[in-house]
Scaffold this motif. Structure first.
Motif, short mmCIF file in Angstrom:
data_model
loop_
_atom_site.label_atom_id
_atom_site.label_comp_id
_atom_site.label_asym_id
_atom_site.label_seq_id
_atom_site.Cartn_x
_atom_site.Cartn_y
_atom_site.Cartn_z
N MET A 21 0.85 -1.18 0.00
CA MET A 21 0.00 0.00 0.00
C MET A 21 0.89 1.24 0.00
SD MET A 21 -3.21 0.85 -0.05
CE MET A 21 -4.67 0.81 0.91
N SER A 22 0.34 2.32 -0.50
CA SER A 22 1.09 3.57 -0.58
C SER A 22 0.22 4.71 -0.03
CB SER A 22 1.47 3.87 -2.02
OG SER A 22 0.32 4.19 -2.78
N ALA A 23 0.84 5.85 0.19
CA ALA A 23 0.11 7.03 0.64
C ALA A 23 -0.92 7.44 -0.41
CB ALA A 23 1.09 8.16 0.91
N THR A 24 -0.53 7.40 -1.67
CA THR A 24 -1.46 7.78 -2.74
C THR A 24 -2.66 6.85 -2.76
OG1 THR A 24 0.37 8.69 -4.03
CG2 THR A 24 -1.65 8.19 -5.23
N ASN A 25 -2.42 5.56 -2.61
CA ASN A 25 -3.53 4.61 -2.60
C ASN A 25 -4.41 4.78 -1.36
OD1 ASN A 25 -3.10 3.46 -5.09
ND2 ASN A 25 -1.71 1.90 -4.29
N PHE B 192 0.77 16.98 0.62
CA PHE B 192 1.06 18.21 -0.11
C PHE B 192 2.45 18.76 0.19
CE2 PHE B 192 -3.74 19.49 -0.45
CZ PHE B 192 -3.95 18.49 -1.37
N PRO B 193 2.87 18.81 1.46
CA PRO B 193 4.23 19.32 1.72
C PRO B 193 5.32 18.47 1.06
CG PRO B 193 2.96 19.37 3.74
CD PRO B 193 2.13 18.63 2.72
N CYS B 194 5.12 17.16 1.03
CA CYS B 194 6.11 16.29 0.39
C CYS B 194 6.19 16.59 -1.10
CB CYS B 194 5.75 14.82 0.63
SG CYS B 194 6.98 13.67 -0.02
N VAL B 195 5.05 16.70 -1.75
CA VAL B 195 5.03 17.01 -3.19
C VAL B 195 5.61 18.40 -3.44
CG1 VAL B 195 3.54 17.41 -5.20
CG2 VAL B 195 3.10 15.45 -3.69
N ALA B 196 5.21 19.36 -2.62
CA ALA B 196 5.67 20.75 -2.79
C ALA B 196 7.17 20.89 -2.57
CB ALA B 196 4.92 21.68 -1.84
N LYS C 101 9.06 5.63 -4.31
CA LYS C 101 8.45 4.52 -3.56
C LYS C 101 8.72 4.66 -2.06
CE LYS C 101 7.05 1.90 -7.08
NZ LYS C 101 5.73 2.19 -7.54
N GLU C 102 9.92 5.13 -1.74
CA GLU C 102 10.29 5.30 -0.33
C GLU C 102 9.43 6.37 0.34
OE1 GLU C 102 12.72 5.44 -2.87
OE2 GLU C 102 13.17 3.30 -2.58
N GLU C 103 9.20 7.47 -0.38
CA GLU C 103 8.36 8.55 0.17
C GLU C 103 6.92 8.07 0.35
OE1 GLU C 103 10.39 12.60 -1.52
OE2 GLU C 103 9.46 11.21 -2.96
#
Length: 181
Positions: free
Chosen positions: A1-5, A63-67, A142-144
């Motif tokens: 599983m991932s954060a996005t999922n 959002f902070p991770c992407v930003a 993948k790690e993030e």
């Protein structure tokens, strides 16, 4: 599983909520009776799930991770503005529901704000899905993804609250007013 999922799974529950809100709004507008307890459950799900869990996951982690990659900032800003819009609509639903429950004829504003919230959810979830797709493909490693997912899962209170919310959605979907056309 991932954060996005995880966020996509949240969206599945939000879509269930949207169907309930839409049906509720239509029924009240048609003069049908929806128990105040069910309307209060809806407002509780909006605040407990959308605001406290889903938006928090996005605003505090995703959002902070992407930003941090200096990418999709404009899209993030737009989504954050929409989150605030959502909170304002939700507060109006709660305000007018309290007035209605206290004997004032506030069914019309409750109906109007529920309908507005449903329209908002449809539009917002569509934009978030597009955003998640881009973030997953273009930015996040993948790690993030794994690290954020573990962060999402680490709070047992939130996990239990989410399970409770899913049960509340099940309850609302099984109410006679929801099952009738």
């Amino acid at each position: 599983m991932s954060a996005t999922n995880t966020l996509r799974n949240d969206h599945k529950q939000i879509k269930r909520l949207d169907k309930i809100i839409s049906k509720c709004s239509s029924d009240i507008n048609a003069g049908k009776t929806i128990p105040f307890s069910d309307l209060e459950k809806i407002t509780l799900i909006i605040s407990e799930f959308l605001d406290s869990i889903h938006y928090s996951r996005e605003e505090d982690s995703y959002f902070p991770c992407v930003a941090s990659y200096d990418h999709l900032k404009k899209e993030i800003r737009a989504l954050l503005i929409e989150h605030e819009f959502s909170r304002r609509i939700a507060s109006k639903i709660t305000l007018h529901l309290k007035r209605w429950k206290n004997g004032e004829d506030s069914s019309e504003p409750v109906t109007r704000f529920l309908r507005t919230y449903s329209i908002y959810l449809n539009d917002h979830i569509s934009k978030e899905e597009d955003f998640l797709e881009r973030a997953e493909k273009e930015i996040l490693s993948k790690e993030e993804e794994k690290e954020m997912f573990e962060q999402f899962q680490s709070d047992m209170a939130i996990t239990q609250k989410l399970e409770s919310i899913v049960k509340e959605l099940d309850y609302l979907e099984n109410q006679p007013w929801f099952k009738t056309s």
